[in-house]
Design a protein around this motif. Structure first.
Motif, PDB file in Angstrom:
ATOM      1  N   ASN A 124       0.815  -1.217   0.000  1.00 47.56           N
ATOM      2  CA  ASN A 124       0.000   0.000   0.000  1.00 47.56           C
ATOM      3  C   ASN A 124       0.846   1.262   0.000  1.00 47.56           C
ATOM      4  N   ALA A 125       2.094   1.118  -0.433  1.00 49.26           N
ATOM      5  CA  ALA A 125       2.999   2.269  -0.460  1.00 49.26           C
ATOM      6  C   ALA A 125       2.393   3.433  -1.233  1.00 49.26           C
ATOM      7  N   SER A 126       2.412   4.581  -0.608  1.00 44.14           N
ATOM      8  CA  SER A 126       1.977   5.868  -1.176  1.00 44.14           C
ATOM      9  C   SER A 126       0.473   5.990  -1.391  1.00 44.14           C
ATOM     10  N   LEU A 127      -0.295   5.019  -0.911  1.00 45.43           N
ATOM     11  CA  LEU A 127      -1.741   5.209  -0.947  1.00 45.43           C
ATOM     12  C   LEU A 127      -2.183   6.235   0.087  1.00 45.43           C
ATOM     13  N   ASP A 128      -1.283   6.562   1.015  1.00 47.12           N
ATOM     14  CA  ASP A 128      -1.567   7.679   1.917  1.00 47.12           C
ATOM     15  C   ASP A 128      -1.738   8.979   1.127  1.00 47.12           C
ATOM     16  N   ILE A 276      14.047   5.654  -0.162  1.00 44.99           N
ATOM     17  CA  ILE A 276      12.641   5.852   0.176  1.00 44.99           C
ATOM     18  C   ILE A 276      12.463   5.795   1.691  1.00 44.99           C
ATOM     19  N   GLY A 277      11.676   6.715   2.230  1.00 45.65           N
ATOM     20  CA  GLY A 277      11.472   6.799   3.665  1.00 45.65           C
ATOM     21  C   GLY A 277      10.617   5.679   4.220  1.00 45.65           C
ATOM     22  N   VAL A 278      10.434   5.704   5.528  1.00 49.08           N
ATOM     23  CA  VAL A 278       9.693   4.654   6.214  1.00 49.08           C
ATOM     24  C   VAL A 278       8.188   4.822   6.007  1.00 49.08           C
ATOM     25  N   GLU A 279       7.456   3.783   6.328  1.00 49.83           N
ATOM     26  CA  GLU A 279       6.009   3.763   6.184  1.00 49.83           C
ATOM     27  C   GLU A 279       5.352   4.694   7.206  1.00 49.83           C
ATOM     28  N   PRO A 280       4.071   5.040   7.008  1.00 54.45           N
ATOM     29  CA  PRO A 280       3.416   6.033   7.869  1.00 54.45           C
ATOM     30  C   PRO A 280       3.494   5.749   9.358  1.00 54.45           C
ATOM     31  N   GLU A 281       3.270   4.508   9.768  1.00 58.74           N
ATOM     32  CA  GLU A 281       3.253   4.210  11.200  1.00 58.74           C
ATOM     33  C   GLU A 281       4.626   4.343  11.847  1.00 58.74           C
ATOM     34  N   ASN A 303       8.831   9.909 -11.408  1.00 55.24           N
ATOM     35  CA  ASN A 303       9.835   9.590 -10.385  1.00 55.24           C
ATOM     36  C   ASN A 303       9.215   8.972  -9.133  1.00 55.24           C
ATOM     37  N   ALA A 304       7.914   8.764  -9.135  1.00 50.21           N
ATOM     38  CA  ALA A 304       7.244   8.211  -7.956  1.00 50.21           C
ATOM     39  C   ALA A 304       7.711   6.778  -7.707  1.00 50.21           C
ATOM     40  N   PHE A 305       7.595   6.365  -6.450  1.00 45.28           N
ATOM     41  CA  PHE A 305       8.037   5.018  -6.079  1.00 45.28           C
ATOM     42  C   PHE A 305       6.952   4.346  -5.249  1.00 45.28           C
ATOM     43  N   THR A 306       6.568   3.143  -5.669  1.00 40.53           N
ATOM     44  CA  THR A 306       5.632   2.358  -4.864  1.00 40.53           C
ATOM     45  C   THR A 306       6.136   0.916  -4.734  1.00 40.53           C
TER      46      THR A 306
END
Length: 719
Positions: A124-128, A276-281, A303-306
């Motif tokens: 779910n990367a970047s679905l935030d 790429i940085g860490v996940e939201p939590e 350039n987006a990353f998922t």
């Protein structure tokens, strides 16, 4: 006074979350799943009803606003080709895709993707970012539009905006306000651990651990690079088949969803994973819940990353067309690594002018790609045949996909009675478990009199009503007494329903239903009412049991027997029964059933204590029947469980004996599902309430209220 530099807090109560009871005592029964999402977490007013509020929505205006934002690219998260359609479809898909048939948990029905762990799964990367893009719409319509509805609506509107004629849409999903602690996502201690941890045999996909459907912790389906990250399209296709089967999808629906899902949008894997940085939590407070920070984004969608896989599946990724099939079948494909180092398939000798343009710069063309699952559609003979059929008939493909998308995104909403809005399809679909409307104009008292005059015992009537209702799952709103599917395959043959006793009871109740004009479903529940009222009277009380007519009777043609198989109870702590010995305890299985029924710990306690003394244990077992007045709805279970003149001892085969302390005489036998109400400190507190001399009447009233709640759990027409 604290010394300088010391912490001013005692770290007690709700500030000390690092030492829960189960950390110190891992074998303790954790009752938290029965109390999640209660009044303490819900910010809405006590009388707030979302189903009523959503009907006040300006449905056309909401869709217009969602459509407008699809074309409003933001600098902080630029849209691919200036269109957020692919992103919103992925958000809706991944929200719905966590559903699994085995226990009905997961799915899009509660907006759970907003919370851990789903909000931070690698899949779910970047679905935030997608949720933040939708915030202006949510803010505008407020309480009339849940996040759960908006998330699915955004994907559906995106497909429409790209040219697909969708099958319909139903509002009515109510938001939760915290993580779902009842969902078992796997035992792995890290995301994307090797699949061997979930399979008995990795070469046999059916050995995937139940109730799981995804192949890895942190994914909704399968690893897009291949089994355990090793490309092999045929093996991946086998995992795709098993995973989608566990979501109640057949091969055609699976192929349609795979091909239709990849007809639009792209995967993102341009850049180094370690940047790429860490996940939201795992983020710090200044990130404000924004995870997967990408320092190389530079305001460019390309350039987006998922996922780490990079590229589009079609030449025109913002249009619904047949381009996916043209690419997949008209070209040869070879294994390559994405810029981020992920395995993917890329075309051999594809002309430059046939390739899709760059997501940010239309003057540049990029290679398309296929995942290992996509190649499975080509190489697996069954999927290949289905795809060829789709390719020859675009209208058939579009309709099949639209129906499969509707099923994917509405599967956990239950019957159509839960749908709201002008686009709810009129067609009844078998996976919606349709039930015809039941009669309400018959003489209820006359039916009760006929049941009471029959030779059926109160215990038989109560057990049959309970078995009919206990299949309800609040997770996906399936099962329950409405429809009387207990008289149809497969339920009529389930061991937990005692088929011989069930048929004997139905042979009496069905003619009564036919003569009175009532449904069999109503008469089964009324049988329970008759049995309970007799038991209440026998106990010296005079409490009536509420009953509301109107249940209907489903037919075999309305019943998807295969998808009902997972609803079979393998244990019923309420009737003190296990089909087999399992790795989890009887009390844990009872807790799971109680949660699916929507019961609190107190309601579970009062129901177990009452059902024991009523003598309705499976097979007539006397285990846990702590009374000499079997059949009377008394508090004897609790009185004798807490009696200190008695002692408790392990016996053979995992059972227990309750003895008189002085004489050593064995008074009763018990299971762990009985004794847990005296050993667990929380459950004992409830048991002691009902063991008190002054709470005999309270017990009867509380039992009747909990019983009625179970009987009406699937009466969506009453809400």
């Amino acid at each position: 006074m604290k010394t300088a530099g010391g912490c001013p807090f005692h770290h007690g109560g709700n500030t000390a979350m690092d030492k829960p009871v189960t950390k110190w005592w891992p074998n303790a029964l954790n009752l938290d799943i029965l109390h999640q999402g209660g009044a303490r977490t819900n910010p809405m007013d006590p009388d707030f009803e979302y189903k009523s509020e959503v009907q006040k929505l300006d449905f056309d205006a909401v869709k217009a606003d969602v459509k407008a934002l699809l074309h409003d690219s933001q600098d902080w998260w630029p849209a691919d080709w200036g269109h957020y359609g692919g992103l919103m479809i992925r958000l809706a898909w991944h929200s719905a895709g966590s559903y699994r048939l085995a226990d009905g948990r997961g799915g899009a029905g509660s907006g759970n993707i907003r919370f851990a762990p789903l909000n931070s799964w690698p899949d779910n990367a970047s679905l935030d970012k997608a949720r933040r893009l939708l915030w202006p719409v949510k803010k505008k319509y407020g309480n009339k539009l849940s996040w759960a509805d908006l998330i699915i609506l955004s994907g559906t509107v995106a497909y429409e905006d790209m040219g697909l004629k969708t099958f319909g849409f139903g509002y009515g999903r109510e938001d939760i306000w915290g993580p779902e602690t009842d969902v078992y996502w796997g035992s792995e201690s890290q995301f994307l651990a090797n699949s061997e941890e979930r399979y008995g045999d990795l070469d046999d996909t059916s050995t995937l651990e139940n109730p799981l459907a995804a192949t890895h912790m942190g994914l909704i389906y399968v690893n897009p690079e291949g089994v355990n990250g090793q490309p092999d399209p045929l093996k991946t296709a086998a995992q795709v088949r098993e995973t989608f089967k566990r979501m109640a999808m057949n091969d055609e629906e699976t192929a349609a969803l795979t091909c239709g899902g990849h007809t639009v949008g792209k995967a993102h894997g341009r850049g180094a994973v370690d940047q790429i940085g860490v996940e939201p939590e795992a983020c710090t407070v200044d990130s404000q819940g924004f995870g997967w920070a990408n320092p190389g984004l530079e305001g460019k969608a390309s350039n987006a990353f998922t996922s780490g896989i990079e590229g589009a599946w079609t030449q025109h990724p913002t249009q619904w067309d047949m381009g996916y099939f043209e690419y997949l079948f008209d070209y040869d494909w070879e294994l390559k690594k994405s810029p981020a180092g992920a395995w993917q398939w890329e075309p051999v000798n594809m002309p430059e002018d046939v390739k899709p343009v760059d997501a940010s710069d239309p003057s540049i063309r990029q290679n398309p790609m296929m995942t290992d699952a996509d190649m499975g559609m080509k190489m697996d003979p069954v999927y290949n045949e289905i795809c060829q059929r789709f390719r020859k008939d675009p209208e058939y493909f579009a309709d099949t996909f639209a129906r499969a998308w509707f099923k994917l995104t509405h599967r956990d909403m239950g019957p159509k009675a839960n749908y709201v809005g002008p686009e709810v399809p009129s067609e009844d679909l078998i996976w919606q478990d349709p039930i015809p409307e039941g009669a309400t104009d018959y003489d209820v008292n006359a039916v009760k009199a006929k049941i009471a005059a029959s030779d059926l015992t109160p215990a038989e009537l109560i057990a049959t009503a309970w078995d009919s209702a206990r299949t309800f799952r609040g997770s996906d709103k399936r099962g329950g007494a409405n429809g009387a599917r207990i008289r149809l395959a497969p339920q009529k043959d389930w061991a937990g329903n005692e088929p011989e006793r069930l048929q004997r009871v139905l042979a009496v109740l069905e003619p009564i239903a036919a003569q009175s004009g009532a449904s069999v479903a109503d008469v089964i529940v009324l049988g329970g009412v008759v049995g309970l009222e007799a038991a209440i009277k026998q106990a010296g009380s005079n409490v009536s049991v509420p009953f509301t007519p109107g249940r209907g009777d489903a037919t075999t043609e309305m019943t998807d027997a295969e998808s009902f198989e997972p609803l079979e109870p393998l244990a019923d702590g309420f009737r003190n029964w296990l089909k087999d010995r399992y790795s989890v305890s009887a009390e844990e299985l009872m807790l799971d059933r109680a949660q699916l029924l929507g019961l609190t710990a107190n309601e579970m306690t009062v129901l177990v204590g009452g059902l024991r003394v009523l003598g309705v244990n499976h097979g007539g077992s006397r285990l846990g029947v702590f009374t000499d007045r079997i059949g009377a709805l008394t508090t004897d279970f609790f009185v004798n469980l807490t009696d200190m003149d008695l002692s408790w001892h392990p016996a053979e085969d995992g059972f227990y004996e309750i003895r008189n302390r002085k004489s050593g005489e064995v008074k009763w036998g018990a299971t762990s599902a009985d004794l847990v109400f005296g050993s667990n400190s929380i459950l004992r507190a409830y048991a002691e309430v009902y063991a008190q001399d002054d709470n005999k009447e309270k017990f009867v009233k509380d039992f009747v209220a909990a019983w009625t709640k179970v009987m009406n759990a699937d009466r969506f027409d009453l809400t």
